[in-house]
Design a protein around this motif. Sequence first.
Motif, PDB file in Angstrom:
ATOM      1  N   SER A  53       0.832  -1.212   0.000  1.00 29.01           N
ATOM      2  CA  SER A  53       0.000   0.000   0.000  1.00 29.01           C
ATOM      3  C   SER A  53       0.860   1.254   0.000  1.00 29.01           C
ATOM      4  O   SER A  53       0.521   2.249  -0.645  1.00 29.01           O
ATOM      5  N   ILE A  54       1.994   1.231   0.694  1.00 29.38           N
ATOM      6  CA  ILE A  54       2.922   2.369   0.649  1.00 29.38           C
ATOM      7  C   ILE A  54       3.458   2.543  -0.763  1.00 29.38           C
ATOM      8  O   ILE A  54       3.562   3.662  -1.272  1.00 29.38           O
ATOM      9  N   GLN A  56       1.985   1.691  -3.563  1.00 29.72           N
ATOM     10  CA  GLN A  56       0.912   2.235  -4.401  1.00 29.72           C
ATOM     11  C   GLN A  56       0.719   3.726  -4.145  1.00 29.72           C
ATOM     12  O   GLN A  56       0.487   4.492  -5.077  1.00 29.72           O
ATOM     13  N   LEU A  57       0.828   4.146  -2.885  1.00 29.50           N
ATOM     14  CA  LEU A  57       0.684   5.562  -2.542  1.00 29.50           C
ATOM     15  C   LEU A  57       1.808   6.390  -3.155  1.00 29.50           C
ATOM     16  O   LEU A  57       1.557   7.439  -3.758  1.00 29.50           O
TER      17      LEU A  57
END
Length: 66
Positions: A53-54, A56-57
């Motif tokens: 998720s990091i 993707q961010l």
Amino acid sequence: MQYTISASAFLAIIIVIRLRRRTQSRSRNDELVTVLSAVTLGVLIAATPLGRSIHQLVDAVVRALQ
């Protein structure tokens, strides 16, 4: 009762403790160990859902800035 701690959490605690030391009192070897610990922590986190998720961010931010 048995307690467990993940390798990522343990390594993060060690890095925070090492970085709290004064900069003037660090040797090159001490800085190298800190950097290698931080890189290892990044590798451990990258394989987790949090790491994905990091990623993707950061990817979204980079695309927005282009």
